[in-house]
Design a protein around this motif. Structure first.
Motif, PDB file in Angstrom:
ATOM      1  N   VAL A 125      54.442  41.799  15.941  1.00 10.93           N
ATOM      2  CA  VAL A 125      53.318  41.017  16.460  1.00 10.93           C
ATOM      3  C   VAL A 125      53.739  39.571  16.677  1.00 10.93           C
ATOM      4  CG1 VAL A 125      51.094  40.026  15.805  1.00 10.93           C
ATOM      5  CG2 VAL A 125      51.458  42.483  15.617  1.00 10.93           C
ATOM      6  N   ALA A 126      54.512  39.025  15.749  1.00 10.44           N
ATOM      7  CA  ALA A 126      54.979  37.642  15.891  1.00 10.44           C
ATOM      8  C   ALA A 126      55.852  37.488  17.130  1.00 10.44           C
ATOM      9  CB  ALA A 126      55.752  37.217  14.651  1.00 10.44           C
ATOM     10  N   ALA A 127      56.527  38.582  17.516  1.00 10.59           N
ATOM     11  CA  ALA A 127      57.390  38.559  18.704  1.00 10.59           C
ATOM     12  C   ALA A 127      56.630  38.894  19.979  1.00 10.59           C
ATOM     13  CB  ALA A 127      58.539  39.545  18.520  1.00 10.59           C
ATOM     14  N   GLY A 128      55.314  39.110  19.853  1.00 11.78           N
ATOM     15  CA  GLY A 128      54.501  39.387  21.031  1.00 11.78           C
ATOM     16  C   GLY A 128      54.478  40.834  21.458  1.00 11.78           C
ATOM     17  N   GLU A 129      54.858  41.748  20.559  1.00 12.24           N
ATOM     18  CA  GLU A 129      54.880  43.162  20.893  1.00 12.24           C
ATOM     19  C   GLU A 129      53.626  43.865  20.367  1.00 12.24           C
ATOM     20  OE1 GLU A 129      58.415  44.974  19.481  1.00 12.24           O
ATOM     21  OE2 GLU A 129      59.722  43.367  20.195  1.00 12.24           O
ATOM     22  N   PRO A 130      53.154  44.909  21.064  1.00 16.49           N
ATOM     23  CA  PRO A 130      51.971  45.649  20.601  1.00 16.49           C
ATOM     24  C   PRO A 130      52.313  46.557  19.434  1.00 16.49           C
ATOM     25  CG  PRO A 130      52.874  46.686  22.558  1.00 16.49           C
ATOM     26  CD  PRO A 130      53.673  45.421  22.344  1.00 16.49           C
ATOM     27  N   ILE A 131      51.323  46.843  18.580  1.00 14.81           N
ATOM     28  CA  ILE A 131      51.546  47.766  17.474  1.00 14.81           C
ATOM     29  C   ILE A 131      50.499  48.878  17.456  1.00 14.81           C
ATOM     30  CG2 ILE A 131      52.671  46.036  16.031  1.00 14.81           C
ATOM     31  CD1 ILE A 131      50.097  45.875  14.385  1.00 14.81           C
TER      32      ILE A 131
END
Length: 221
Positions: A125-131
C-alpha cells in the motif's frame, strides 16, 4: 557499495483494544522497513496523531466507540497529501468494509491475518499497489449493495471519460497494476499513470481502490 538506506514506512495504529495495538506495535517494531510512529485508541484521536507525526500508512480498526473507522478514514483521506489507510476488520463481508473502501481505504485486512501478510500489505500500500483482489471486491459489493441502485449513478460519473480512460478504469477494476495495464494497452507506464490521474480528477476520487469499486458499480467488470 550498498545503496542509500530506504526510509522505513511510518505507521499509525488505530484500535480501541489496547492489546491489539500492543500486538501490532510489537510485531511491526522489530522490522527495519517499518516503524510505528504513533497509536490511537479511537478515530477521534487520529487527527491529533496525524498533526503530530508524519505517517505513510494508517492501520484503522473499523468498529470503535466514539468515531468509527469508516468516518475516520474519510477524515484521513480528506487531508492534504493524506496517508494510505488499511482497514482492520473481524468480518470480511461486513458492509463497514465496503464503506471504508468507498471512503478511501486502499484495502482491508482481517485481524487474524498472519503477521507476514500484514507486513506485505503495508509495504504494498505504501508503494501505491492494490491489496484487494477483484473477486473480493465483487463479493463485498454483492453482499452489501443492490447493484441496480448504484449502476446508473456510477455510469454517470464515468460519462466524462474517454474510451481509453474507460479501458483504464476497467483494468483497475480487474486489479491490474500499472505495468500490466501498459502492456495490455500498448502504452508506457508513464502514460498509464497520467490516465489514472486524469480518471481520479474527473470522477472525484482519491485512489485506485475507489475507482475499482466504481468500475464494479458501473458493470465494467
Amino acid at each position: 557499495m550498498s545503496g542509500p538506506a530506504r526510509t522505513p514506512v511510518r505507521v499509525l495504529v488505530v484500535d480501541d483494544d489496547a492489546l491489539v495495538r500492543a500486538g501490532l506495535a510489537m510485531m511491526l517494531g522489530g522490522r527495519e522497513d517499518l516503524t510505528v510512529v504513533a497509536e490511537a485508541s479511537d478515530g477521534a484521536e487520529v487527527r491529533e496523531a496525524l498533526d503530530r507525526h508524519v505517517v505513510d500508512v494508517v492501520l484503522m480498526d473499523l468498529r470503535m466507540p466514539r468515531l468509527d473507522g469508516v468516518r475516520a478514514t474519510a477524515l484521513v483521506r480528506a487531508r492534504t497529501d493524506p496517508p494510505e489507510v488499511i482497514a482492520l476488520t473481524t468480518f470480511d463481508a461486513d458492509a463497514e468494509v465496503l464503506g471504508a473502501l468507498r471512503a478511501g481505504a486502499a484495502g482491508f485486512l482481517l485481524k487474524d491475518t498472519p503477521p507476514a501478510r500484514i507486513v506485505d500489505a503495508i509495504l504494498r500500500v505504501a508503494a501505491g499497489e492494490p491489496i484487494v483482489s477483484p473477486s473480493v471486491t465483487r463479493r463485498l459489493i454483492d453482499a452489501a449493495v443492490d447493484r441496480s441502485l448504484v449502476a446508473g449513478a456510477a455510469a454517470e460519473r464515468l460519462a466524462g471519460l474517454s474510451d481509453r480512460e474507460r479501458d483504464v478504469v476497467r483494468a483497475l477494476g480487474q486489479g491490474r497494476s500499472n505495468a500490466e495495464i501498459a502492456a495490455e494497452l500498448h502504452v508506457s507506464v508513464a502514460t498509464v499513470k497520467a490516465h489514472v490521474s486524469r480518471v481520479l480528477e474527473v470522477v472525484g476520487l482519491s485512489n485506485r481502490t475507489q475507482v475499482a469499486l466504481l468500475a464494479h458499480d458501473a458493470g465494467l467488470v
